[in-house]
Write a protein that holds these residues in place. Structure first.
Motif, short mmCIF file in Angstrom:
data_model
loop_
_atom_site.label_atom_id
_atom_site.label_comp_id
_atom_site.label_asym_id
_atom_site.label_seq_id
_atom_site.Cartn_x
_atom_site.Cartn_y
_atom_site.Cartn_z
N ASP A 8 24.27 -46.33 -33.84
CA ASP A 8 23.18 -47.07 -33.80
C ASP A 8 23.37 -48.34 -32.75
O ASP A 8 22.30 -48.88 -32.16
N ALA A 12 20.80 -49.09 -29.70
CA ALA A 12 20.20 -50.45 -29.55
C ALA A 12 20.39 -50.68 -28.07
O ALA A 12 19.43 -51.49 -27.32
N SER A 15 18.26 -48.76 -25.80
CA SER A 15 16.71 -49.00 -25.66
C SER A 15 16.46 -50.64 -25.30
O SER A 15 15.37 -50.80 -25.29
N GLY A 16 17.43 -51.37 -24.99
CA GLY A 16 17.11 -52.69 -24.76
C GLY A 16 17.12 -53.60 -25.87
O GLY A 16 16.77 -54.78 -25.74
N ASN A 17 17.20 -53.03 -27.31
CA ASN A 17 17.29 -53.88 -28.28
C ASN A 17 18.42 -54.64 -28.57
O ASN A 17 18.41 -55.57 -29.40
N ALA A 18 19.38 -54.52 -27.83
CA ALA A 18 20.73 -55.14 -27.81
C ALA A 18 21.30 -55.53 -26.44
O ALA A 18 20.98 -54.76 -25.68
N HIS A 21 27.29 -54.55 -26.74
CA HIS A 21 27.83 -53.65 -27.74
C HIS A 21 29.31 -53.47 -27.61
O HIS A 21 29.81 -53.36 -26.32
#
Length: 153
Positions: A8, A12, A15-18, A21
């Motif tokens: 996940d 993220a 997709s550019g949501n984080a 990482h």
């Protein structure tokens, strides 16, 4: 800072949501292969290869009230780790089907890991966690963290 499962977290990030990482095998290798991602620092600079990343946890109640079950679980884990270490390609055939990696990549990922029942660095990590208020109190000794049959530091 959000804790999430490694797949996940990678999703993220992609997709550019984080924006960042911190991950482990095999996701670290997959992310390194993506030319759109940039590694800020080598993960081993902050989490050394010698430190345990995943440890098994059992309730004291299980350990005391079901010793045969506890020992059977420990023996099964030890046997599985031995199998991974001695049969890397066969293990990769099984795990690549599960996680969708190519057999070649899975063999490479497995060979990058260290698989053992001995812990490394968990006492120091617990002390660090207490010093930084992640847990209420630091253990006084390694034996405060593990059952008698567990070895390491």
């Amino acid at each position: 800072l959000v804790a999430m499962k490694h797949p996940d977290g990678m999703a993220a990030l992609l997709s550019g949501n984080a924006a960042l990482h911190l991950t482990s095998n095999p996701y670290i290798y997959m992310e390194r292969e993506n030319e759109n991602l940039h590694e800020l620092t080598e993960v081993s600079d902050v989490w050394t290869r010698e430190e345990s990343f995943i440890v098994g946890v059992a309730a004291e109640q299980l350990y005391k009230e079901e010793p045969r079950l506890y020992q059977a679980l420990c023996s099964a884990i030890e046997e599985a780790i031995g199998y991974v270490n001695e049969n890397t390609e066969e293990t990769a055939k099984l795990t690549s089907e599960y996680d969708g990696n190519s057999l070649e990549d899975e063999v490479r990922y497995l060979k990058e890991g260290i698989y053992t029942v001995e812990t490394k660095g968990i006492f120091d990590l617990a002390v660090f966690m207490a010093e930084n208020k992640f847990i209420d109190k630091a253990p006084e000794a390694y034996s405060d963290l593990v059952f008698d049959n567990v070895s390491g530091d």
